[in-house]
Design a protein around this motif. Structure first.
Motif, PDB file in Angstrom:
ATOM      1  N   UNK A   1       0.992   1.803 -10.301  1.00 54.67           N
ATOM      2  CA  UNK A   1       2.385   1.351 -10.366  1.00 54.67           C
ATOM      3  C   UNK A   1       2.699   0.586 -11.646  1.00 54.67           C
ATOM      4  N   UNK A   2       1.856  -0.354 -12.031  1.00 57.04           N
ATOM      5  CA  UNK A   2       2.169  -1.162 -13.211  1.00 57.04           C
ATOM      6  C   UNK A   2       2.214  -0.297 -14.471  1.00 57.04           C
ATOM      7  N   UNK A   3       1.352   0.737 -14.513  1.00 55.83           N
ATOM      8  CA  UNK A   3       1.368   1.639 -15.655  1.00 55.83           C
ATOM      9  C   UNK A   3       2.649   2.465 -15.674  1.00 55.83           C
ATOM     10  N   UNK A   4       3.073   2.915 -14.497  1.00 58.96           N
ATOM     11  CA  UNK A   4       4.295   3.717 -14.406  1.00 58.96           C
ATOM     12  C   UNK A   4       5.507   2.896 -14.825  1.00 58.96           C
ATOM     13  N   UNK A   5       5.559   1.635 -14.385  1.00 55.26           N
ATOM     14  CA  UNK A   5       6.676   0.770 -14.741  1.00 55.26           C
ATOM     15  C   UNK A   5       6.690   0.504 -16.244  1.00 55.26           C
ATOM     16  N   UNK A   6       5.502   0.268 -16.809  1.00 53.68           N
ATOM     17  CA  UNK A   6       5.418   0.021 -18.250  1.00 53.68           C
ATOM     18  C   UNK A   6       5.851   1.254 -19.033  1.00 53.68           C
ATOM     19  N   UNK A   7       5.437   2.443 -18.561  1.00 49.28           N
ATOM     20  CA  UNK A   7       5.804   3.682 -19.239  1.00 49.28           C
ATOM     21  C   UNK A   7       7.313   3.892 -19.190  1.00 49.28           C
TER      22      UNK A   7
ATOM     23  N   UNK B   1       0.183  11.843  -9.027  1.00 50.51           N
ATOM     24  CA  UNK B   1      -0.052  10.889  -7.940  1.00 50.51           C
ATOM     25  C   UNK B   1       0.236   9.479  -8.444  1.00 50.51           C
ATOM     26  N   UNK B   2       1.178   8.811  -7.808  1.00 51.54           N
ATOM     27  CA  UNK B   2       1.520   7.423  -8.131  1.00 51.54           C
ATOM     28  C   UNK B   2       1.025   6.538  -6.985  1.00 51.54           C
ATOM     29  N   UNK B   3       0.535   5.364  -7.294  1.00 48.78           N
ATOM     30  CA  UNK B   3       0.139   4.447  -6.225  1.00 48.78           C
ATOM     31  C   UNK B   3       0.119   3.012  -6.720  1.00 48.78           C
ATOM     32  N   UNK B   4       0.201   2.100  -5.751  1.00 47.88           N
ATOM     33  CA  UNK B   4       0.049   0.689  -6.077  1.00 47.88           C
ATOM     34  C   UNK B   4      -1.430   0.398  -6.305  1.00 47.88           C
ATOM     35  N   UNK B   5      -1.707  -0.705  -6.984  1.00 49.38           N
ATOM     36  CA  UNK B   5      -3.097  -1.072  -7.217  1.00 49.38           C
ATOM     37  C   UNK B   5      -3.808  -1.349  -5.898  1.00 49.38           C
ATOM     38  N   UNK B   6      -3.108  -1.973  -4.967  1.00 50.52           N
ATOM     39  CA  UNK B   6      -3.721  -2.280  -3.664  1.00 50.52           C
ATOM     40  C   UNK B   6      -4.131  -1.001  -2.948  1.00 50.52           C
TER      41      UNK B   6
ATOM     42  N   UNK C   1      -3.492  13.891 -11.715  1.00 50.08           N
ATOM     43  CA  UNK C   1      -3.180  12.781 -12.607  1.00 50.08           C
ATOM     44  C   UNK C   1      -2.782  11.580 -11.774  1.00 50.08           C
ATOM     45  N   UNK C   2      -3.436  10.444 -11.993  1.00 45.23           N
ATOM     46  CA  UNK C   2      -3.196   9.234 -11.213  1.00 45.23           C
ATOM     47  C   UNK C   2      -2.442   8.216 -12.066  1.00 45.23           C
ATOM     48  N   UNK C   3      -1.342   7.695 -11.529  1.00 42.36           N
ATOM     49  CA  UNK C   3      -0.569   6.658 -12.204  1.00 42.36           C
ATOM     50  C   UNK C   3      -0.499   5.434 -11.298  1.00 42.36           C
TER      51      UNK C   3
ATOM     52  N   UNK D   1       0.842  -1.201   0.000  1.00 36.16           N
ATOM     53  CA  UNK D   1       0.000   0.000   0.000  1.00 36.16           C
ATOM     54  C   UNK D   1       0.875   1.247   0.000  1.00 36.16           C
ATOM     55  N   UNK D   2       0.955   1.897  -1.156  1.00 42.04           N
ATOM     56  CA  UNK D   2       1.805   3.083  -1.314  1.00 42.04           C
ATOM     57  C   UNK D   2       1.085   4.115  -2.163  1.00 42.04           C
ATOM     58  N   UNK D   3       1.164   5.386  -1.747  1.00 38.90           N
ATOM     59  CA  UNK D   3       0.755   6.501  -2.593  1.00 38.90           C
ATOM     60  C   UNK D   3       1.861   7.544  -2.513  1.00 38.90           C
ATOM     61  N   UNK D   4       2.299   8.020  -3.675  1.00 38.92           N
ATOM     62  CA  UNK D   4       3.417   8.949  -3.779  1.00 38.92           C
ATOM     63  C   UNK D   4       3.015  10.115  -4.671  1.00 38.92           C
ATOM     64  N   UNK D   5       3.321  11.325  -4.219  1.00 41.87           N
ATOM     65  CA  UNK D   5       3.092  12.522  -5.030  1.00 41.87           C
ATOM     66  C   UNK D   5       4.452  13.058  -5.440  1.00 41.87           C
ATOM     67  N   UNK D   6       4.694  13.123  -6.764  1.00 40.66           N
ATOM     68  CA  UNK D   6       6.009  13.565  -7.223  1.00 40.66           C
ATOM     69  C   UNK D   6       6.092  15.088  -7.296  1.00 40.66           C
TER      70      UNK D   6
END
Length: 356
Positions: free
Chosen positions: A342-348, A320-325, A338-340, A310-315
């Motif tokens: 984790x899997x989308x951020x890694x793919x990007x 806003x980045x977060x895990x799916x959980x 803007x919400x990203x 469980x993670x939410x990060x604001x750069x």
């Protein structure tokens, strides 16, 4: 020992709605580690609350006295002896904390590093900050970074402690409150308390629930004002937020905070705030610190290494980045960021590196 204030209130929902189960919440407050510690106890007598509050105050007073840099306690003694390179007998209470620190430093690839005490002192964040802080010179920072202090250089054999790097200095100021909350909560559970929350600053641990309802915890905006999101906690969970607004100073219009990147010797500048949920406050504090330093490109990989669900990060750009959980359980108050996931951020990131 810190002074403790006790007060009793009825749960707001019951008081307003007139429900029959008006379980009292007993609130206790004390001062420790330069801030306020808030304790909420549900379903206990006033006598039990007094006993519990006294134990919590004792736990915090002990750790603040011995583990705060510059307090002339056990930590200062340990740091003096580490600089000699000789083995010595460490306080028994320190070993489990150091073992955990070494564990999380290894999992974080060194991004969480409590061995950079000399860097923290250079910036004025080791112990009491200077009255008029000024950023250190580039040469002074480079000298501290080139020494490469790491808890991997800390040898622990029984009660014996030794450092193979004389430049290693422990700084536990940012994680001692986390450890204190965990210790105090364990003592509460030993007393038979089943529903409680202990919070100081952006760190908390909650057990049970609040008279049948989950603990609803606000997450502050990265600016430090207003509420960014709400998180519900039930059972036994901890939530920790690391943000640039926590410990900082402003020099010539620029903000310098105390979350130092061990690789550069400077405040990490790619993230504004990180919130994580873990099973202990200490694990949460170590994880949130590492992810703040990791930045928007590496945080997901480091979170996976540290087993953080469980993670939410604001750069720094406000994304806003977060895990799916975390996305599945968080309640965002503001919905225009803007919400990203984790899997989308890694793919990007992978696509960017491959030139797609």
């Amino acid at each position: 020992m810190p002074r403790v204030w006790l007060g009793v209130m009825l749960l707001a929902a019951c008081a307003i709605g007139g429900c029959q189960d008006k379980t009292p919440v007993i609130l206790a407050q004390l001062d420790a580690f330069g801030g306020q510690v808030d304790v909420s106890l549900v379903g206990v007598s006033e006598e039990q609350a007094q006993q519990a509050s006294a134990i919590i105050a004792q736990d915090f007073a002990f750790l603040e006295r011995d583990w705060t840099p510059g307090s002339f306690g056990q930590l200062d003694r340990v740091n003096r002896l580490l600089a000699t390179g000789e083995s010595f007998v460490a306080p028994p209470s320190l070993r489990p904390l150091l073992e955990q620190c070494k564990h999380y430093e290894r999992l974080s690839a060194g991004l969480f590093n409590p061995g950079i005490g000399k860097l923290m002192a250079l910036w004025g964040f080791h112990g009491d900050p200077p009255a008029k802080p000024v950023p250190p010179s580039a040469q002074a920072i480079a000298a501290r970074v080139s020494a490469k202090p790491s808890l991997a250089q800390l040898e622990i054999q029984g009660l014996q402690l030794r450092s193979t790097n004389p430049q290693l200095m422990l700084d536990l100021g940012a994680i001692a409150p986390s450890y204190a909350i965990d210790l105090a909560m364990e003592h509460l559970m030993d007393l038979g308390v089943r529903n409680a929350m202990i919070q100081t600053g952006g760190e908390l641990r909650a057990i049970g629930d609040r008279s049948g309802q989950p603990w609803r915890i606000p997450i502050r905006r990265p600016s430090g004002s207003g509420v960014f999101a709400i998180l519900s906690i039930r059972g036994d969970e901890s939530m920790v937020t690391r943000a640039a607004y926590d410990r900082n100073f402003i020099f010539e219009g620029k903000l310098y905070h105390a979350i130092i990147d061990p690789r550069t010797g400077r405040p990490a500048d790619q993230v504004r705030s990180v919130t994580v949920v873990r099973d202990s406050v200490f694990a949460g504090a170590a994880t949130a610190t590492a992810l703040f330093v990791a930045g928007p490109e590496r945080w997901a990989a480091i979170a996976q290494q540290m087993d953080a669900r469980y993670v939410v990060l604001v750069d720094a750009a406000g994304r806003v980045h977060m895990t799916q959980a975390m996305a599945d359980r968080i309640e965002l108050v503001d919905s225009d960021e803007e919400i990203l996931i984790a899997k989308d951020a890694v793919a990007r990131l992978a696509a960017t590196r491959s030139g797609l």
